[in-house]
Design a protein around this motif. Structure first.
Motif, mmCIF file in Angstrom:
data_model
loop_
_atom_site.group_PDB
_atom_site.id
_atom_site.type_symbol
_atom_site.label_atom_id
_atom_site.label_comp_id
_atom_site.label_asym_id
_atom_site.label_seq_id
_atom_site.Cartn_x
_atom_site.Cartn_y
_atom_site.Cartn_z
ATOM 1 N N ASN A 147 0.781 -1.234 0.000
ATOM 2 C CA ASN A 147 0.000 0.000 0.000
ATOM 3 C C ASN A 147 0.813 1.285 0.000
ATOM 4 O O ASN A 147 0.252 2.358 0.194
ATOM 5 N N GLY A 148 2.112 1.181 -0.155
ATOM 6 C CA GLY A 148 2.923 2.394 -0.132
ATOM 7 C C GLY A 148 2.931 3.101 1.206
ATOM 8 O O GLY A 148 3.185 4.311 1.285
ATOM 9 N N VAL A 149 2.662 2.348 2.268
ATOM 10 C CA VAL A 149 2.660 2.943 3.599
ATOM 11 C C VAL A 149 4.083 3.358 3.992
ATOM 12 O O VAL A 149 5.038 2.634 3.731
ATOM 13 N N GLU A 150 4.208 4.514 4.601
ATOM 14 C CA GLU A 150 5.497 5.007 5.095
ATOM 15 C C GLU A 150 5.385 5.314 6.582
ATOM 16 O O GLU A 150 4.470 6.029 6.999
ATOM 17 N N ILE A 151 6.301 4.806 7.363
ATOM 18 C CA ILE A 151 6.277 5.017 8.808
ATOM 19 C C ILE A 151 7.620 5.597 9.229
ATOM 20 O O ILE A 151 8.661 4.977 9.033
ATOM 21 N N VAL A 152 7.582 6.796 9.787
ATOM 22 C CA VAL A 152 8.820 7.483 10.160
ATOM 23 C C VAL A 152 8.661 8.077 11.558
ATOM 24 O O VAL A 152 7.705 8.811 11.816
ATOM 25 N N ALA A 153 9.622 7.782 12.425
ATOM 26 C CA ALA A 153 9.622 8.362 13.769
ATOM 27 C C ALA A 153 10.832 9.264 13.950
ATOM 28 O O ALA A 153 11.841 9.113 13.250
ATOM 29 N N PHE A 154 10.705 10.220 14.855
ATOM 30 C CA PHE A 154 11.817 11.125 15.124
ATOM 31 C C PHE A 154 11.712 11.656 16.550
ATOM 32 O O PHE A 154 10.641 11.564 17.181
ATOM 33 N N ASP A 182 15.846 8.497 6.305
ATOM 34 C CA ASP A 182 17.187 8.979 5.987
ATOM 35 C C ASP A 182 17.386 10.393 6.500
ATOM 36 O O ASP A 182 18.434 10.724 7.060
ATOM 37 N N GLU A 183 16.371 11.225 6.318
ATOM 38 C CA GLU A 183 16.484 12.596 6.813
ATOM 39 C C GLU A 183 16.601 12.642 8.330
ATOM 40 O O GLU A 183 17.318 13.470 8.892
ATOM 41 N N VAL A 184 15.876 11.763 8.978
ATOM 42 C CA VAL A 184 15.949 11.708 10.440
ATOM 43 C C VAL A 184 17.367 11.384 10.886
ATOM 44 O O VAL A 184 17.932 12.029 11.777
ATOM 45 N N ASP A 185 17.965 10.400 10.231
ATOM 46 C CA ASP A 185 19.327 10.023 10.614
ATOM 47 C C ASP A 185 20.328 11.119 10.253
ATOM 48 O O ASP A 185 21.290 11.368 10.993
ATOM 49 N N SER A 214 20.988 11.100 33.562
ATOM 50 C CA SER A 214 20.310 10.746 32.314
ATOM 51 C C SER A 214 19.083 11.641 32.154
ATOM 52 O O SER A 214 18.662 12.289 33.114
ATOM 53 N N ILE A 215 18.521 11.657 30.953
ATOM 54 C CA ILE A 215 17.369 12.521 30.709
ATOM 55 C C ILE A 215 16.418 11.844 29.716
ATOM 56 O O ILE A 215 16.857 11.057 28.872
ATOM 57 N N GLY A 216 15.133 12.144 29.834
ATOM 58 C CA GLY A 216 14.120 11.523 28.984
ATOM 59 C C GLY A 216 13.813 12.307 27.733
ATOM 60 O O GLY A 216 14.510 13.290 27.411
ATOM 61 N N GLY A 217 12.786 11.901 27.025
ATOM 62 C CA GLY A 217 12.437 12.585 25.796
ATOM 63 C C GLY A 217 11.129 12.079 25.213
ATOM 64 O O GLY A 217 10.442 11.241 25.813
ATOM 65 N N VAL A 218 10.792 12.610 24.051
ATOM 66 C CA VAL A 218 9.558 12.224 23.379
ATOM 67 C C VAL A 218 9.877 11.855 21.932
ATOM 68 O O VAL A 218 10.669 12.539 21.271
ATOM 69 N N VAL A 219 9.291 10.779 21.466
ATOM 70 C CA VAL A 219 9.402 10.385 20.057
ATOM 71 C C VAL A 219 8.047 10.611 19.399
ATOM 72 O O VAL A 219 7.014 10.210 19.951
ATOM 73 N N THR A 220 8.047 11.258 18.255
ATOM 74 C CA THR A 220 6.821 11.428 17.484
ATOM 75 C C THR A 220 6.930 10.572 16.234
ATOM 76 O O THR A 220 8.012 10.423 15.668
ATOM 77 N N CYS A 221 5.819 9.988 15.828
ATOM 78 C CA CYS A 221 5.837 9.057 14.688
ATOM 79 C C CYS A 221 4.675 9.375 13.755
ATOM 80 O O CYS A 221 3.565 9.669 14.212
ATOM 81 N N VAL A 222 4.948 9.328 12.454
ATOM 82 C CA VAL A 222 3.882 9.540 11.478
ATOM 83 C C VAL A 222 3.748 8.308 10.577
ATOM 84 O O VAL A 222 4.740 7.675 10.221
ATOM 85 N N ALA A 346 15.237 4.724 20.568
ATOM 86 C CA ALA A 346 13.889 4.139 20.592
ATOM 87 C C ALA A 346 13.180 4.280 19.249
ATOM 88 O O ALA A 346 12.173 3.617 18.981
ATOM 89 N N ILE A 347 13.730 5.133 18.391
ATOM 90 C CA ILE A 347 13.044 5.451 17.131
ATOM 91 C C ILE A 347 12.745 4.224 16.273
ATOM 92 O O ILE A 347 11.586 4.012 15.878
ATOM 93 N N PRO A 348 13.736 3.360 15.973
ATOM 94 C CA PRO A 348 13.379 2.181 15.168
ATOM 95 C C PRO A 348 12.430 1.226 15.886
ATOM 96 O O PRO A 348 11.696 0.473 15.229
ATOM 97 N N ILE A 349 12.423 1.275 17.203
ATOM 98 C CA ILE A 349 11.509 0.393 17.946
ATOM 99 C C ILE A 349 10.081 0.918 17.829
ATOM 100 O O ILE A 349 9.136 0.150 17.620
ATOM 101 N N VAL A 350 9.926 2.224 17.956
ATOM 102 C CA VAL A 350 8.606 2.828 17.756
ATOM 103 C C VAL A 350 8.103 2.533 16.347
ATOM 104 O O VAL A 350 6.941 2.137 16.147
ATOM 105 N N GLU A 351 8.962 2.690 15.363
ATOM 106 C CA GLU A 351 8.565 2.396 13.975
ATOM 107 C C GLU A 351 8.167 0.932 13.816
ATOM 108 O O GLU A 351 7.168 0.610 13.161
ATOM 109 N N ALA A 352 8.935 0.050 14.436
ATOM 110 C CA ALA A 352 8.651 -1.383 14.307
ATOM 111 C C ALA A 352 7.282 -1.722 14.895
ATOM 112 O O ALA A 352 6.476 -2.416 14.268
ATOM 113 N N MET A 353 7.006 -1.217 16.080
ATOM 114 C CA MET A 353 5.736 -1.555 16.720
ATOM 115 C C MET A 353 4.562 -0.955 15.943
ATOM 116 O O MET A 353 3.503 -1.571 15.819
#
Lengths: 378, 378, 378, 378
Positions: A147-154, A182-185, A214-222, A346-353
């Protein structure tokens, strides 16, 4: 249990110091081109030691497909995959082994299983996520082909440094519409595509690294090009499955879809997404997307986007006053260097799930559409 | 699908204008005292029309147990329950029927099922939640009898009015430690136990009600006396199951456990929850509770607390420019009066879903503890 | 899909010519002593090439535990296991590849998956059963340790040669009460403990072997010391789960519990199993056991016994007139020597599947008994 | 638990003397014409009291759809259905209540649930099957509309009177190819389409009825026009799911597919089903059908047929020496008249469970075929 998904189903095994970690992926449609080369890149993105910001341990993490493909194509049967553990000896934790590490799983595993958790954190070890990422890479390929689905997290936040994720903001909308992995990386070690925020995030991480903290953060995914109609009305709403998937990732503390927590302040008259017919495509669309691409639990064809909060890593080399298993007070400090901010990894893990959830709901919906067409002919 | 849970399992049916709504609850332990009197109170708390702030429709919502109990005790077999719908005629929506309502499920249902959604919103109708609340009341009774578990939810934000939910704040901690459902209801129509914030929330709602608009909010929920060891290490972490449950509630947009989204700004050295031995009880406890009672996906015996974001209700009587199904532009306005803030009514639903998750994971864990004891004897 | 069980759950992967075959076993209670030495014996009993009666291929089938144990004890987490395939090249089947083999899965796989099945039979290959047998060995150990459960299967029929399996016959009852796996193996290559029938079965097999043909048989299995109360009233009756498990074994064609198909001729007055109190043990027992240890779908503490029919092996070296994939008529003959009777090798597979079912239902029931005790105190 | 199926999923509730019995059917495709008139006929066929041979109790069993349809068409959402119980008082069983009835579920329920089973047999009551039959009727309609599938069961044995079910026999093959439900009912009270065997079966039943005894039987079922490709390779082979479904029916003791138990005596050279191309239709078919329409666990397009053994009814009015709950010896005799042969009434239940299995596996397979087509285009 260690299984996720109904139609596209992943089962994982493995902890830090056993022979290997891996997974079985069941329900993968037949005839799909898949080799290790499709899977390795996301595993490599997941690896620690990729930048000065993260821990320098160098895991190799090479994946081997065991079954379910022949001549580079899926057979439709279950796909076994594994990644060897390089360090297979249960570690000698000597002194620190006297302590349940604060905000780790040591204490809860002990109470749950009645036996001290496997050295290195057992199933709560980050190595557990290798199986998910491998499975997600297969889901990625399937969704892209089908379906041409694209999943990108950052990364959209590190500590107090936030990039703008206001759902009405044109810059944020543009990022959701176009950003690639690629742009994310390429955006640097924190993987934040906002060129203003990114360097401040690096500084934030370095600050905590230097104080052995250590410090936390937020990942956003589209998720772009998600077919309309995925998700089930009641308990298995698409956002509910995504929330389940995301909160199952180690260290995650929150999930929000579309306008999320901030959105509760927006009155209905502004929050509602009005419809219009997009003339050039004939698609029925919404003008705004506060809903985050899901309405009534079902995808509406707009971009699906969501954010996931990750806490500060629990392992720090600073000294922490706490109690030993026997109750006596003491001070614990983790040896060696530790990753001050796990969010970028965590980015590739968010994308994977996310990918696994979309693949699962897509297969479910496809079984329905067949009969839908059939009965509507009458 | 319409089933939730593995060992304590709820399956629901029903939409707005069908004969009845109801559920089957499977896996309820035998010998538990249950009659309709245990279930009705939460259904009544869920009903619209309970205050000047909410919609005046008066649903009766009387529940009838169909099976699974005898002489007021559960048999261990599946429990059928139903609540009749008083208005069973598919409604005449005439003009408004030309429009998919913005941010409702009308459009996505049509695309998913290939047939226009049942009048009144189909399974996305709020009446669908009746089955959940009835099932949750049984879970409540089981958990209270078996382990003294207490589950209480309350409103912690309406629009821009927030009560303090800082996890370090003594007042917030005190509320988590002691608040009861009766106190929540006694706190007034918004069900917010913070006596300063509550009247401002009322004003906030009235403001939007008067402009024929709506506004969102946040519900916070605490689970006290949860046994240690619930939740599974990988995909079915306790917070993942709770997130799944909460995001399955209509209009919910976000979930956070413990320190949540705000917590990502707290460095590990402060966010970690140090252990200590509580002398008077002999319990191994944590000094702080940023983790929200769950570590490594498994309950640690501290209070579990989490928050759920609810968007502004999509149904407003203001005019909304949008498109008809056929693509032509038009203006839609819902007839009659509508609830300007559904958040307070979501409280028993949040409690019900939390209760079902805890009952489910408790039964799962109990099967383990048996063998644990056995093998440790050796 | 490739997953079986709810509480004790097995997921398998692998076909004939891939890298390895294996499984993930989830839900294994923690603290159980398990090493490869507990698993290998059943895998060895499953191997072909163990007697003159069976095919001389010599597979090694050494199992390696990948995860889920430490210092020889289970951790409570998922256990990965694998057995390498020695011949990993997809085979060159040249001419015979033109034919869907009669009564194999070649044709149905092609139609189901739209791609020609993996050479060597894909997931319908007997190697698929390795994962089941490995998982079953863990279930065996758990059941033996936890409840002294004993599960023993044996050959009770080859072609027209039957041993007496009349449920009223003292000799058959004696076998059910006492037979061990060692005795079954010691009884000779057909694994039939009836010393009169066994040599005739050997002759029967030799007859078909010599004519390049094959012959079917029946395996009978007994489960001793099964706890009372296993199985669920409606869809997951214990015999239903056993039937599911047994009919999932390659080449199986039938299942019967207790008196089975012959029992339909026995009138109720004789078929009913009257109760009595066994004075020496205080156990409430049945005088006869036509029920086969299960009543109303739930184990009653008596021996559970059942039989499974296995068809004649589909692979024979005789010439068979049939059609090619393209529809043209032809004659197919399998090359090499083939096992004329697979029934004796099915024994460890039957035991494994029975063991998995009992472990699964035992864990489920244990979650119930906890609350049962609790509520009955009142 | 009380749920069966994954994609077409049935959950039931109810026992003899509660308010109602019923079910929720989930996963029914949208747009299907369904009203009570489609469901009632099979419920009526299931009712006792339909002939002189069976018990004269007259249950009405009128079904009411609660949800999931509108204007006579399915919405795609879960369908609730219920049938009121006419006699809702827990019965006074006085004296006989002292006894666990031999070969009933009284004893096992007591041990499983720690509480005496609901009067009338709890979930082991035959009334439990009402929910299955109602769900099966919906599956029937779906399968008939979607693929022209026909499912017909009939009595093939009562006690010692068997009709020929030799899979090579032309008369039996003819019955499998053409028999309808109407013809089965027209064949008389035992529902056996073999006009020679049927009257002897009546005599057999009358013999046992007159001696206050009961007798068992066998039901054979054929599924015609089943699409190719249903069933999963390993644990969820189509015959395994059917076996699970059939052994979950009260009083069933055995299941066999195709040649079954008799087939083990047929050598491979005769048992294998050779392929041929049917010129007039272009279908690839088998000349014989010993496989029973399933190869490698997957349907091959030929008739699927199987048989199910039902034991003699446990309730007889003859006196039976047995023990009371307290262990003391006594004599039990059921009051009133009882059905001497339940086999003929099992027919709609067998059909219902078969239909549910086929609907479930069909929906699963349809999700695969979509991608199959897609990837093969490349």
């Amino acid at each position: 249990m260690s299984t996720f998904g109904s139609f596209f189903r992943v089962t994982t095994y493995g902890e830090s110091h056993c022979k290997s970690v891996g997974c079985i992926v069941d329900g993968v449609p037949p005839g799909l081109d898949i080799t290790e080369a499709d899977i390795q890149p996301q595993l490599t993105r997941r690896r620690p030691g990729q930048s000065k910001l993260s821990t320098p341990r160098n895991e190799k993490d090479r994946v081997f497909i065991q079954s379910g493909t022949e001549y580079g194509k899926t057979l439709g049967t279950s796909i076994g995959m594994l990644v060897a553990n390089e360090d297979q000896r249960p570690k000698d934790y000597s002194e620190t082994d006297l302590y349940p590490r604060p905000s780790h799983a040591d204490f809860t595993y002990l109470k749950k299983y009645g036996t001290k958790a496997s050295s290195g954190g057992g199933r709560s070890s980050a190595r557990e996520t290798i199986g998910r990422v491998a499975a997600g890479a297969i889901a990625d390929k399937f969704l892209e082909k089908a379906n041409g689905v694209e999943i990108v997290a950052f990364t959209s936040q590190i500590g107090q440094v936030k990039m703008n994720r206001d759902v009405q903001d044109p810059k944020f909308i543009e990022i959701l519409n176009t950003i690639t992995r690629d742009e994310v990386d390429a955006a640097g070690p924190v993987r934040c595509p906002d060129s203003e925020a990114a360097p401040k995030m690096v500084e934030e991480i370095e600050k905590y690294r230097d104080s052995k903290d250590s410090i936390g953060g937020v990942v956003t995914c589209v998720i772009r090009n998600c077919p309309i109609g995925l998700g089930e009305p009641v308990f298995d709403k698409l956002e509910a499955l995504l929330a389940h998937a995301m909160l199952s990732i180690p260290a995650s503390k929150g999930f929000e879809i579309g306008s999320g927590f901030e959105g509760v302040q927006i009155p209905g008259s502004k929050h509602n997404d009005p419809f219009y017919l997009e003339e050039e495509t004939g698609r029925f669309r919404t003008k705004t997307n506060n809903s985050g691409g899901i309405q009534g639990g079902i995808s509406n064809g707009e971009n699906i986007y969501f954010s996931v909060a990750f806490k500060s890593a629990a392992t720090i080399s600073q000294e922490q006053p706490t109690a030993q298993y026997n109750g006596s007070k003491g001070v614990l400090a983790a040896k060696g260097r530790h990753d001050p901010a796990v969010t970028p990894r965590a980015i590739p893990i968010v994308e994977a799930m996310a990918s696994i959830v979309i693949a699962d709901t897509l297969l479910m919906q496809k079984s329905r559409e067949y009969t839908q067409t059939l009965f509507n002919k009458e």
